[in-house]
Design a protein around this motif. Structure first.
Motif, PDB file in Angstrom:
ATOM      1  N   ASN A 120       0.826  -1.210   0.000  1.00  0.00           N
ATOM      2  CA  ASN A 120       0.000   0.000   0.000  1.00  0.00           C
ATOM      3  C   ASN A 120       0.858   1.256   0.000  1.00  0.00           C
ATOM      4  O   ASN A 120       0.545   2.231  -0.691  1.00  0.00           O
ATOM      5  CB  ASN A 120      -0.957   0.016   1.188  1.00  0.00           C
ATOM      6  N   SER A 121       1.922   1.248   0.763  1.00  0.00           N
ATOM      7  CA  SER A 121       2.822   2.400   0.830  1.00  0.00           C
ATOM      8  C   SER A 121       3.479   2.648  -0.523  1.00  0.00           C
ATOM      9  O   SER A 121       3.545   3.785  -0.999  1.00  0.00           O
ATOM     10  CB  SER A 121       3.883   2.165   1.904  1.00  0.00           C
ATOM     11  N   GLN A 122       3.958   1.582  -1.133  1.00  0.00           N
ATOM     12  CA  GLN A 122       4.605   1.730  -2.444  1.00  0.00           C
ATOM     13  C   GLN A 122       3.609   2.212  -3.498  1.00  0.00           C
ATOM     14  O   GLN A 122       3.940   3.048  -4.333  1.00  0.00           O
ATOM     15  CB  GLN A 122       5.233   0.400  -2.874  1.00  0.00           C
ATOM     16  N   ARG A 123       2.427   1.676  -3.450  1.00  0.00           N
ATOM     17  CA  ARG A 123       1.406   2.047  -4.437  1.00  0.00           C
ATOM     18  C   ARG A 123       0.948   3.487  -4.274  1.00  0.00           C
ATOM     19  O   ARG A 123       0.746   4.202  -5.245  1.00  0.00           O
ATOM     20  CB  ARG A 123       0.214   1.101  -4.314  1.00  0.00           C
ATOM     21  N   SER A 124       0.809   3.941  -3.028  1.00  0.00           N
ATOM     22  CA  SER A 124       0.287   5.285  -2.777  1.00  0.00           C
ATOM     23  C   SER A 124       1.381   6.348  -2.750  1.00  0.00           C
ATOM     24  O   SER A 124       1.084   7.534  -2.855  1.00  0.00           O
ATOM     25  CB  SER A 124      -0.468   5.309  -1.442  1.00  0.00           C
ATOM     26  N   GLY A 125       2.625   5.915  -2.537  1.00  0.00           N
ATOM     27  CA  GLY A 125       3.713   6.873  -2.406  1.00  0.00           C
ATOM     28  C   GLY A 125       3.750   7.527  -1.028  1.00  0.00           C
ATOM     29  O   GLY A 125       4.506   8.472  -0.808  1.00  0.00           O
ATOM     30  N   LEU A 126       2.940   7.035  -0.102  1.00  0.00           N
ATOM     31  CA  LEU A 126       2.888   7.562   1.261  1.00  0.00           C
ATOM     32  C   LEU A 126       3.720   6.693   2.193  1.00  0.00           C
ATOM     33  O   LEU A 126       3.996   5.531   1.889  1.00  0.00           O
ATOM     34  CB  LEU A 126       1.436   7.600   1.746  1.00  0.00           C
ATOM     35  N   PRO A 127       4.094   7.233   3.348  1.00  0.00           N
ATOM     36  CA  PRO A 127       4.840   6.415   4.315  1.00  0.00           C
ATOM     37  C   PRO A 127       3.997   5.224   4.765  1.00  0.00           C
ATOM     38  O   PRO A 127       2.760   5.269   4.727  1.00  0.00           O
ATOM     39  CB  PRO A 127       5.083   7.363   5.486  1.00  0.00           C
ATOM     40  N   PRO A 128       4.644   4.166   5.215  1.00  0.00           N
ATOM     41  CA  PRO A 128       3.898   3.013   5.740  1.00  0.00           C
ATOM     42  C   PRO A 128       2.973   3.434   6.880  1.00  0.00           C
ATOM     43  O   PRO A 128       3.337   4.268   7.709  1.00  0.00           O
ATOM     44  CB  PRO A 128       5.001   2.076   6.248  1.00  0.00           C
ATOM     45  N   ASP A 129       1.783   2.863   6.898  1.00  0.00           N
ATOM     46  CA  ASP A 129       0.769   3.198   7.896  1.00  0.00           C
ATOM     47  C   ASP A 129       0.804   2.169   9.024  1.00  0.00           C
ATOM     48  O   ASP A 129       0.181   1.106   8.939  1.00  0.00           O
ATOM     49  CB  ASP A 129      -0.606   3.220   7.228  1.00  0.00           C
TER      50      ASP A 129
END
Length: 140
Positions: A120-129
């Motif tokens: 999810n982090s890689q796909r969204s470009g956001l830090p890991p949740d």
């Protein structure tokens, strides 16, 4: 920050396996690694030859489990639990291990959540949740 290469990681696991089999003194990290290797005797062949390990292709297309990734995830999860980072992972792990009756199986379930968080982090470009990760573990 220490960022080992794929070859560094594979060498570490192979060298730990070699030292364990030779009954040599292990560092604390190697001792933790040995404990996980002992629970995955099916990886002995992959760990026995460092040069083969460096050349091995565990791509998704080949359909093989990657023993180095699997063991690395065990180490990552063990570290997360030991320092309770992200917050709540220790309690979530303990609850899951109790429900499953196995700390090892709990690790395998947590791997699914860890993989999902990274994807999810890689796909969204956001830090890991981390919060979503812990919640995923609690739902298992």
């Amino acid at each position: 920050m220490f960022t080992p290469s794929q070859h560094d990681v594979r060498r570490f696991f192979c060298e730990t396996f070699r030292k364990w089999r030779a009954n040599e003194i292990l560092t604390p990290m190697e001792a933790i690694t040995r404990d996980w290797i002992m629970q995955h005797q099916e990886y002995a062949d992959a760990l026995s030859d460092a040069e083969e390990a460096l050349a091995a292709d565990y791509s998704v297309e080949r359909g093989q489990a990657n023993p180095f990734l699997h063991l690395s995830m065990h180490l990552s999860i063990a570290e997360q639990i030991s320092i309770d980072q992200p917050p709540g992972i220790r309690a979530a792990f303990l609850g899951l291990a109790q429900r499953l009756g196995s700390e090892h199986e709990a690790h395998h379930q947590i791997m699914e959540c860890l993989g999902e968080m990274i994807w999810n982090s890689q796909r969204s470009g956001l830090p890991p949740d981390g919060t979503a990760y812990v919640e995923c573990v609690k739902r298992r």
